[in-house]
Design a protein around this motif. Structure first.
Motif, mmCIF file in Angstrom:
data_model
loop_
_atom_site.group_PDB
_atom_site.id
_atom_site.type_symbol
_atom_site.label_atom_id
_atom_site.label_comp_id
_atom_site.label_asym_id
_atom_site.label_seq_id
_atom_site.Cartn_x
_atom_site.Cartn_y
_atom_site.Cartn_z
ATOM 1 N N HIS A 275 0.849 -1.200 0.000
ATOM 2 C CA HIS A 275 0.000 0.000 0.000
ATOM 3 C C HIS A 275 0.888 1.255 0.000
ATOM 4 O O HIS A 275 0.748 2.152 0.841
ATOM 5 C CB HIS A 275 -0.930 0.010 1.203
ATOM 6 N N ALA A 276 1.792 1.314 -0.953
ATOM 7 C CA ALA A 276 2.835 2.347 -0.971
ATOM 8 C C ALA A 276 2.288 3.757 -1.051
ATOM 9 O O ALA A 276 2.930 4.702 -0.592
ATOM 10 C CB ALA A 276 3.789 2.098 -2.138
ATOM 11 N N ASP A 277 1.098 3.939 -1.635
ATOM 12 C CA ASP A 277 0.520 5.276 -1.753
ATOM 13 C C ASP A 277 -0.247 5.696 -0.502
ATOM 14 O O ASP A 277 -0.864 6.761 -0.480
ATOM 15 C CB ASP A 277 -0.410 5.344 -2.967
ATOM 16 N N ARG A 278 -0.187 4.874 0.524
ATOM 17 C CA ARG A 278 -0.862 5.185 1.788
ATOM 18 C C ARG A 278 0.170 5.656 2.810
ATOM 19 O O ARG A 278 1.204 5.025 3.008
ATOM 20 C CB ARG A 278 -1.595 3.950 2.317
ATOM 21 N N PHE A 279 -0.132 6.778 3.481
ATOM 22 C CA PHE A 279 0.715 7.237 4.579
ATOM 23 C C PHE A 279 0.355 6.425 5.810
ATOM 24 O O PHE A 279 -0.791 6.432 6.262
ATOM 25 C CB PHE A 279 0.509 8.719 4.856
ATOM 26 N N ASP A 280 1.339 5.713 6.372
ATOM 27 C CA ASP A 280 1.059 4.746 7.432
ATOM 28 C C ASP A 280 2.060 4.923 8.576
ATOM 29 O O ASP A 280 3.240 4.584 8.451
ATOM 30 C CB ASP A 280 1.154 3.329 6.856
ATOM 31 N N LEU A 281 1.573 5.435 9.706
ATOM 32 C CA LEU A 281 2.439 5.660 10.863
ATOM 33 C C LEU A 281 2.941 4.360 11.477
ATOM 34 O O LEU A 281 3.912 4.373 12.236
ATOM 35 C CB LEU A 281 1.692 6.464 11.933
ATOM 36 N N ALA A 282 2.293 3.239 11.140
ATOM 37 C CA ALA A 282 2.719 1.953 11.699
ATOM 38 C C ALA A 282 3.685 1.213 10.774
ATOM 39 O O ALA A 282 4.119 0.109 11.096
ATOM 40 C CB ALA A 282 1.494 1.075 11.966
ATOM 41 N N ARG A 283 4.042 1.811 9.657
ATOM 42 C CA ARG A 283 4.906 1.120 8.697
ATOM 43 C C ARG A 283 6.290 0.859 9.302
ATOM 44 O O ARG A 283 6.885 1.728 9.931
ATOM 45 C CB ARG A 283 5.044 1.968 7.433
ATOM 46 N N GLU A 284 6.794 -0.340 9.043
ATOM 47 C CA GLU A 284 8.110 -0.714 9.567
ATOM 48 C C GLU A 284 9.225 -0.396 8.578
ATOM 49 O O GLU A 284 10.327 -0.034 8.982
ATOM 50 C CB GLU A 284 8.136 -2.208 9.906
ATOM 51 N N GLN A 285 8.956 -0.541 7.264
ATOM 52 C CA GLN A 285 10.008 -0.294 6.277
ATOM 53 C C GLN A 285 10.243 1.210 6.123
ATOM 54 O O GLN A 285 9.312 1.999 6.135
ATOM 55 C CB GLN A 285 9.626 -0.875 4.910
ATOM 56 N N THR A 286 11.505 1.565 5.967
ATOM 57 C CA THR A 286 11.852 2.960 5.712
ATOM 58 C C THR A 286 12.315 3.113 4.266
ATOM 59 O O THR A 286 12.719 2.147 3.619
ATOM 60 C CB THR A 286 12.967 3.433 6.657
ATOM 61 N N GLY A 287 12.252 4.332 3.768
ATOM 62 C CA GLY A 287 12.639 4.604 2.401
ATOM 63 C C GLY A 287 14.144 4.779 2.252
ATOM 64 O O GLY A 287 14.924 4.483 3.164
ATOM 65 N N ILE A 288 14.544 5.291 1.078
ATOM 66 C CA ILE A 288 15.974 5.408 0.783
ATOM 67 C C ILE A 288 16.362 6.870 0.529
ATOM 68 O O ILE A 288 17.262 7.153 -0.248
ATOM 69 C CB ILE A 288 16.377 4.533 -0.413
ATOM 70 N N SER A 289 15.702 7.775 1.203
ATOM 71 C CA SER A 289 15.950 9.195 0.957
ATOM 72 C C SER A 289 17.365 9.626 1.296
ATOM 73 O O SER A 289 17.876 10.610 0.744
ATOM 74 C CB SER A 289 14.944 10.038 1.742
ATOM 75 N N PHE A 290 18.032 8.932 2.221
ATOM 76 C CA PHE A 290 19.380 9.320 2.626
ATOM 77 C C PHE A 290 20.471 8.530 1.912
ATOM 78 O O PHE A 290 21.649 8.715 2.190
ATOM 79 C CB PHE A 290 19.548 9.183 4.139
ATOM 80 N N GLY A 291 20.106 7.647 0.998
ATOM 81 C CA GLY A 291 21.093 6.936 0.206
ATOM 82 C C GLY A 291 21.681 5.729 0.916
ATOM 83 O O GLY A 291 21.154 5.254 1.924
ATOM 84 N N PHE A 292 22.823 5.240 0.370
ATOM 85 C CA PHE A 292 23.471 4.035 0.882
ATOM 86 C C PHE A 292 24.984 4.216 0.924
ATOM 87 O O PHE A 292 25.564 5.021 0.189
ATOM 88 C CB PHE A 292 23.183 2.828 -0.027
ATOM 89 N N GLY A 293 25.629 3.408 1.758
ATOM 90 C CA GLY A 293 27.075 3.248 1.713
ATOM 91 C C GLY A 293 27.858 4.532 1.846
ATOM 92 O O GLY A 293 27.549 5.406 2.671
ATOM 93 N N SER A 294 28.898 4.663 1.010
ATOM 94 C CA SER A 294 29.799 5.806 1.100
ATOM 95 C C SER A 294 29.091 7.117 0.800
ATOM 96 O O SER A 294 29.558 8.186 1.213
ATOM 97 C CB SER A 294 30.978 5.626 0.139
ATOM 98 N N HIS A 295 27.970 7.043 0.083
ATOM 99 C CA HIS A 295 27.230 8.252 -0.250
ATOM 100 C C HIS A 295 26.020 8.461 0.678
ATOM 101 O O HIS A 295 25.150 9.281 0.371
ATOM 102 C CB HIS A 295 26.768 8.220 -1.710
ATOM 103 N N TYR A 296 25.955 7.702 1.771
ATOM 104 C CA TYR A 296 24.879 7.949 2.736
ATOM 105 C C TYR A 296 24.978 9.394 3.215
ATOM 106 O O TYR A 296 26.067 9.895 3.512
ATOM 107 C CB TYR A 296 24.988 6.992 3.919
ATOM 108 N N CYS A 297 23.849 10.069 3.292
ATOM 109 C CA CYS A 297 23.815 11.507 3.574
ATOM 110 C C CYS A 297 24.570 11.859 4.857
ATOM 111 O O CYS A 297 24.227 11.367 5.943
ATOM 112 C CB CYS A 297 22.370 11.983 3.665
#
Length: 395
Positions: free
Chosen positions: A321-343
């Protein structure tokens, strides 16, 4: 869908998610305007791109930020647009200032700033949220961190808006002159800071950069200016747009607002879900370093691609239900990136978000937007309003 969609069209800047859903479903790797970039829209592909900088170089940001019409743009040669040893060396110059211990020292100042700005919103009743809260809060934090003169904070949004507003093709001649003049203005100011830190060392971020890395490496003037540009833009633009998107959601979802006001322990969950659901990062251009295949589409060495972070964060195969805003969601997004380029500034961004939202929740029971006054930015990298009039309802 038109054969080559324009991701910078106003409708897609205001609400890109219907287009992103169509791309994920039917055209996961396809050419888009402006500039004929190859857009990457599915989570698994975006994640793969971000986790493999040896195949997908951050030099793509150099292409995005320094097209021929711009001329010299120091941010295009800096941290976010570098890879490998160059990236590690530049990151080492500033990483000491962004540890949780170092950032936590700013907490009291950030909360005091947030309280003053929220009181200003309360006194006005109706105002431009970007001008009165979303921009000055991170501006003051980045001033404290970098060691910039607070009197210049009124210029930050204009400066950073020009930097991230660089597009492959300029809008008009005025766009060209405004961009070049603003970059020149920023370079002059940062050079003054460099000269001051060399004559009188300080322990702020600019002082650390000028002093050099732990191995005694001294960065060039161009590298210092590029780092300053990058830290200013990253520290201001993304956080101000986060607040805008968060307030917009709270205006549209009073039920979420009430839950947060009743239980502040939900704020960390709200912040992470907000970053996933409608974060400030649109995409991060990359250069393909070898022929590669993504979702069955072959991409040639040298192509410039646009991994769509905002699309990946709404991918149904990753987030139910990706288009639903869910305060109980456990998975987080990737807005800060990964690895050496993590924000580098992720901890600071979360601290500012928590402090700012606390100040708003303390004083307001509701918000309503004034849609006809909203003005949207124009950028491949970030997405958010430049102006967002709002009416506030006191507690």
């Amino acid at each position: 869908m038109q054969s080559t969609p324009d991701v910078m069209a106003l409708a897609h800047r205001i609400n890109p998610y219907p287009l992103y859903a169509e791309l994920r479903r039917d055209h996961p790797v396809c050419r888009v305007e402006p500039g004929g970039l190859m857009a990457i829209s599915r989570y698994k592909d975006v994640e793969y791109v971000l986790k493999h900088p040896e195949l997908f170089s951050s030099h793509g940001l150099r292409v995005a930020w320094q097209p021929e019409w711009v001329g010299d743009n120091p941010v295009a040669q800096s941290l976010a647009a570098s890879d490998g040893e160059e990236h590690a060396r530049l990151r080492s110059l500033v990483s000491r200032a962004f540890t949780p211990v170092a950032i936590n020292r700013l907490d009291e100042k950030v909360r005091a700033s947030a309280a003053r700005l929220a009181e200003g919103l309360l006194a006005r009743g109706e105002s431009d949220f970007m001008e009165e809260f979303a921009t000055p809060l991170p501006a003051r934090a980045i001033s404290n961190l970098l060691g910039f003169d607070p009197a210049l904070e009124r210029h930050y949004k204009r400066w950073t808006g020009v930097i991230v507003g660089v597009t492959p093709v300029p809008e008009n001649e005025e766009h060209v002159s405004r961009t070049r003049d603003t970059i020149a203005e920023m370079k002059r100011y940062v050079q003054q800071i460099i000269d001051a830190r060399r004559s009188q060392p300080d322990d702020d971020v600019m002082g650390l950069i000028v002093k050099g890395g732990p191995n005694g490496q001294r960065p060039s003037n161009q590298e210092i200016i590029g780092l300053a540009f990058t830290l200013l833009a990253a520290g201001l633009e993304t956080t101000s747009f986060f607040f805008a998107h968060a307030l917009r959601l709270l205006a549209e979802r009073p039920d979420v607002l009430e839950r947060l006001r009743a239980d502040r322990k939900l704020l960390p969950k709200f912040i992470e879900e907000m970053l996933r659901y409608n974060g400030p990062i649109r995409g991060l251009p990359r250069i393909v370093m070898a022929d590669v295949e993504l979702s069955g589409v072959r991409i040639e060495h040298g192509a410039c691609i646009l991994p769509l972070i905002a699309s990946a964060n709404r991918d149904e195969t990753r987030f139910p239900h990706a288009d639903r805003f869910d305060l109980a969601r456990e998975q987080t997004g990737i807005s800060f990136g990964f690895g050496s380029h993590y924000c580098l500034g992720a901890f600071l961004a979360r601290l500012e978000a928590q402090a700012g939202l606390d100040a708003l929740l303390d004083r307001f029971s509701g918000f309503s937007l004034i849609p006809e006054g909203v003005v949207w930015n124009r950028s491949l990298v970030t997405s958010g309003p430049l102006k967002m009039p709002v009416r506030v309802l006191p507690v």
